[in-house]
Design a protein around this motif. Structure first.
Motif, PDB file in Angstrom:
ATOM      1  N   ILE A 284       0.841  -1.198   0.000  1.00 31.81           N
ATOM      2  CA  ILE A 284       0.000   0.000   0.000  1.00 31.81           C
ATOM      3  C   ILE A 284       0.879   1.252   0.000  1.00 31.81           C
ATOM      4  N   GLU A 285       1.878   1.281   0.878  1.00 29.36           N
ATOM      5  CA  GLU A 285       2.742   2.456   0.979  1.00 29.36           C
ATOM      6  C   GLU A 285       3.497   2.717  -0.319  1.00 29.36           C
ATOM      7  N   GLU A 286       3.902   1.651  -0.981  1.00 31.45           N
ATOM      8  CA  GLU A 286       4.684   1.795  -2.198  1.00 31.45           C
ATOM      9  C   GLU A 286       3.832   2.202  -3.399  1.00 31.45           C
ATOM     10  N   HIS A 287       2.498   2.105  -3.261  1.00 38.33           N
ATOM     11  CA  HIS A 287       1.629   2.371  -4.413  1.00 38.33           C
ATOM     12  C   HIS A 287       0.504   3.350  -4.076  1.00 38.33           C
ATOM     13  N   LEU A 288       0.746   4.264  -3.157  1.00 35.04           N
ATOM     14  CA  LEU A 288      -0.292   5.228  -2.799  1.00 35.04           C
ATOM     15  C   LEU A 288      -0.686   6.095  -3.990  1.00 35.04           C
ATOM     16  N   GLY A 289       0.204   6.274  -4.928  1.00 34.01           N
ATOM     17  CA  GLY A 289      -0.117   7.059  -6.107  1.00 34.01           C
ATOM     18  C   GLY A 289      -0.705   6.245  -7.237  1.00 34.01           C
ATOM     19  N   ASP A 290      -0.901   4.950  -7.028  1.00 36.74           N
ATOM     20  CA  ASP A 290      -1.443   4.059  -8.053  1.00 36.74           C
ATOM     21  C   ASP A 290      -2.792   3.515  -7.615  1.00 36.74           C
ATOM     22  N   ARG A 291      -3.441   2.810  -8.528  1.00 40.45           N
ATOM     23  CA  ARG A 291      -4.688   2.115  -8.180  1.00 40.45           C
ATOM     24  C   ARG A 291      -4.326   0.864  -7.371  1.00 40.45           C
ATOM     25  N   ILE A 292      -4.892   0.747  -6.193  1.00 38.33           N
ATOM     26  CA  ILE A 292      -4.607  -0.387  -5.314  1.00 38.33           C
ATOM     27  C   ILE A 292      -5.831  -1.294  -5.270  1.00 38.33           C
ATOM     28  N   GLU A 293      -5.664  -2.519  -5.707  1.00 36.20           N
ATOM     29  CA  GLU A 293      -6.759  -3.483  -5.737  1.00 36.20           C
ATOM     30  C   GLU A 293      -6.681  -4.403  -4.516  1.00 36.20           C
ATOM     31  N   ALA A 294      -7.822  -4.608  -3.873  1.00 35.37           N
ATOM     32  CA  ALA A 294      -7.860  -5.514  -2.722  1.00 35.37           C
ATOM     33  C   ALA A 294      -7.452  -6.927  -3.114  1.00 35.37           C
ATOM     34  N   ALA A 295      -7.763  -7.317  -4.354  1.00 37.26           N
ATOM     35  CA  ALA A 295      -7.390  -8.659  -4.816  1.00 37.26           C
ATOM     36  C   ALA A 295      -5.873  -8.822  -4.848  1.00 37.26           C
TER      37      ALA A 295
ATOM     38  N   GLU B 158      -1.890  18.895  -9.568  1.00 35.47           N
ATOM     39  CA  GLU B 158      -0.889  17.832  -9.724  1.00 35.47           C
ATOM     40  C   GLU B 158      -0.975  16.839  -8.568  1.00 35.47           C
ATOM     41  N   ILE B 159      -1.185  17.340  -7.367  1.00 31.79           N
ATOM     42  CA  ILE B 159      -1.302  16.458  -6.200  1.00 31.79           C
ATOM     43  C   ILE B 159      -2.571  15.625  -6.293  1.00 31.79           C
ATOM     44  N   ALA B 160      -3.671  16.271  -6.722  1.00 33.61           N
ATOM     45  CA  ALA B 160      -4.933  15.550  -6.863  1.00 33.61           C
ATOM     46  C   ALA B 160      -4.792  14.385  -7.831  1.00 33.61           C
ATOM     47  N   VAL B 161      -4.210  14.639  -8.991  1.00 28.07           N
ATOM     48  CA  VAL B 161      -4.031  13.591 -10.006  1.00 28.07           C
ATOM     49  C   VAL B 161      -3.069  12.522  -9.497  1.00 28.07           C
ATOM     50  N   ARG B 162      -2.027  12.933  -8.809  1.00 26.76           N
ATOM     51  CA  ARG B 162      -1.014  11.994  -8.293  1.00 26.76           C
ATOM     52  C   ARG B 162      -1.642  10.958  -7.364  1.00 26.76           C
TER      53      ARG B 162
ATOM     54  N   TYR C 241      -7.322  11.308  -7.864  1.00 25.70           N
ATOM     55  CA  TYR C 241      -8.555  12.084  -7.963  1.00 25.70           C
ATOM     56  C   TYR C 241      -8.676  12.669  -9.364  1.00 25.70           C
ATOM     57  N   THR C 242      -9.852  12.542  -9.940  1.00 29.62           N
ATOM     58  CA  THR C 242     -10.054  12.932 -11.337  1.00 29.62           C
ATOM     59  C   THR C 242     -10.278  14.422 -11.528  1.00 29.62           C
ATOM     60  N   SER C 243     -10.502  15.136 -10.431  1.00 27.95           N
ATOM     61  CA  SER C 243     -10.703  16.584 -10.546  1.00 27.95           C
ATOM     62  C   SER C 243     -10.281  17.245  -9.250  1.00 27.95           C
ATOM     63  N   ALA C 244     -10.023  18.549  -9.342  1.00 24.44           N
ATOM     64  CA  ALA C 244      -9.671  19.309  -8.142  1.00 24.44           C
ATOM     65  C   ALA C 244     -10.836  19.339  -7.166  1.00 24.44           C
ATOM     66  N   GLU C 245     -12.064  19.350  -7.694  1.00 21.79           N
ATOM     67  CA  GLU C 245     -13.242  19.387  -6.831  1.00 21.79           C
ATOM     68  C   GLU C 245     -13.352  18.108  -5.997  1.00 21.79           C
TER      69      GLU C 245
ATOM     70  N   PHE D   5     -10.923  16.091  -5.174  1.00 21.77           N
ATOM     71  CA  PHE D   5      -9.825  16.103  -4.211  1.00 21.77           C
ATOM     72  C   PHE D   5     -10.148  17.024  -3.039  1.00 21.77           C
ATOM     73  N   THR D   6     -10.716  18.176  -3.344  1.00 22.68           N
ATOM     74  CA  THR D   6     -11.055  19.139  -2.287  1.00 22.68           C
ATOM     75  C   THR D   6     -12.078  18.545  -1.325  1.00 22.68           C
ATOM     76  N   ARG D   7     -13.106  17.882  -1.862  1.00 24.92           N
ATOM     77  CA  ARG D   7     -14.127  17.289  -0.992  1.00 24.92           C
ATOM     78  C   ARG D   7     -13.509  16.244  -0.065  1.00 24.92           C
ATOM     79  N   ALA D   8     -12.691  15.363  -0.623  1.00 24.88           N
ATOM     80  CA  ALA D   8     -12.077  14.308   0.181  1.00 24.88           C
ATOM     81  C   ALA D   8     -11.105  14.907   1.201  1.00 24.88           C
ATOM     82  N   PHE D   9     -10.334  15.889   0.771  1.00 26.41           N
ATOM     83  CA  PHE D   9      -9.352  16.530   1.644  1.00 26.41           C
ATOM     84  C   PHE D   9     -10.047  17.192   2.839  1.00 26.41           C
ATOM     85  N   ARG D  10     -11.127  17.918   2.550  1.00 28.52           N
ATOM     86  CA  ARG D  10     -11.859  18.609   3.613  1.00 28.52           C
ATOM     87  C   ARG D  10     -12.483  17.611   4.585  1.00 28.52           C
ATOM     88  N   GLN D  11     -12.963  16.474   4.060  1.00 28.06           N
ATOM     89  CA  GLN D  11     -13.593  15.469   4.915  1.00 28.06           C
ATOM     90  C   GLN D  11     -12.621  14.936   5.970  1.00 28.06           C
TER      91      GLN D  11
END
Length: 288
Positions: free
Chosen positions: A12-23, A73-77, A80-84, A86-92
């Motif tokens: 998980i730590e090595e792939h925080l910027g990638d899609r992580i599948e539970a499988a 750039e951080i959102a995409v990294r 998150y598909t949009s700044a909006e 990312f903002t919602r998740a960040f604020r939560q």
């Protein structure tokens, strides 16, 4: 088992910027996705997906404060598909938007990186046996309730009270199989095993007889069961046994959880202070 769980945590730590599948995590842990999700929730107190989300936003928060990348750039990294979004998740998680955090240097929340280790608490051993059962039927009534880790569960208390003493006596009379007596069956947790998780709750008895018209039938598939016993203060003794099964027994034994209802029978003393309990957990043996 704990070593393999920690390898999954490293992934998980090595792939925080990638899609992580539970499988993929389940393959690293040498277990099924179903068992991994349930075991992680029991050990960590939150669903696996929530932990990954919180770790991503924790690391993203540090990058927001550093100012080395743009917010987009951080959102995409971090997926998150949009700044909006990312903002919602960040604020939560953090209570402020990324922009506010960067401008003001606000204090942010942090989800620590998790690792698992076995801690010995006390010297008592867990009593259990393994049973093979053909398909069987339970007759009774069901509802959906929130999970409560300690103390009485008001939703379950109210539901059992609604069944009525006369119908509970009927269920006792219908019981003609193992496990005997009036049982609780729980399955279909909506998330993990964190407090408040919703689950299907069925109160009934194992029987070979036809269900009365005013009652429901729950079919329990054939399989292997780990059967645990506990005695002590009510309701803590049985609730602590549930906890110990997932935090101590599973990590130390070559079994994993399989889909199916988890069954329990609790016999309470007349003064309501002491109980004998038995818990049936659907399991499958692993190669470990």
């Amino acid at each position: 088992m704990l070593d393999r769980l920690n390898q999954a945590m490293d992934h998980i730590e090595e792939h925080l910027g990638d899609r992580i599948e539970a499988a993929d995590l389940a393959r690293i842990a040498w277990t099924s996705e179903y068992h991994l999700r349930r075991l992680f929730s029991a050990l960590a107190g939150m669903p696996l997906s929530e932990y990954i989300r919180r770790r991503r936003l924790t690391v993203a928060g540090a990058e927001v404060l550093s100012g080395e990348r743009t917010l987009l750039e951080i959102a995409v990294r971090y997926g998150y598909t949009s700044a909006e979004a990312f903002t919602r998740a960040f604020r939560q998680l953090h209570g402020v938007s990324p922009g506010e955090a960067r401008r003001s240097g606000a204090s942010l929340s942090s989800q620590p990186r998790m690792s698992f280790r076995l801690t010995i608490e006390g010297s008592s051993s867990m009593r259990y046996r393994v049973a093979e059962r053909d398909e069987f039927r339970m007759v009774g009534r069901g509802t959906r309730v929130p999970l409560v880790h300690e103390g009485m569960n008001p939703a379950i208390v109210d539901f059992i009270r609604s069944i009525g003493r006369a119908n509970l006596d009927r269920l006792e009379e219908l019981s003609d199989g193992e496990p005997g007596g009036v049982l609780a069956a729980v399955e279909n947790l909506s998330g993990g095993r964190e407090e408040g998780t919703e689950l299907d709750y069925f109160h009934g008895a194992v029987t070979t007889r036809a269900a009365p018209e005013d009652m429901e039938t729950l079919v329990v598939p054939a399989g292997t069961w780990a059967v645990f016993e506990a005695s002590g203060e009510f309701p803590q003794a049985v609730q602590y046994l549930w906890r110990d099964i997932f935090t101590q027994w599973f990590p130390s034994n070559p079994y994993e959880l399989r889909p199916g209802p988890e069954l329990s029978r609790t016999t309470v003393s007349e003064d309501g202070t002491y109980a004998d309990g038995e818990i049936w957990i659907p399991v499958v043996r692993t190669g470990g």
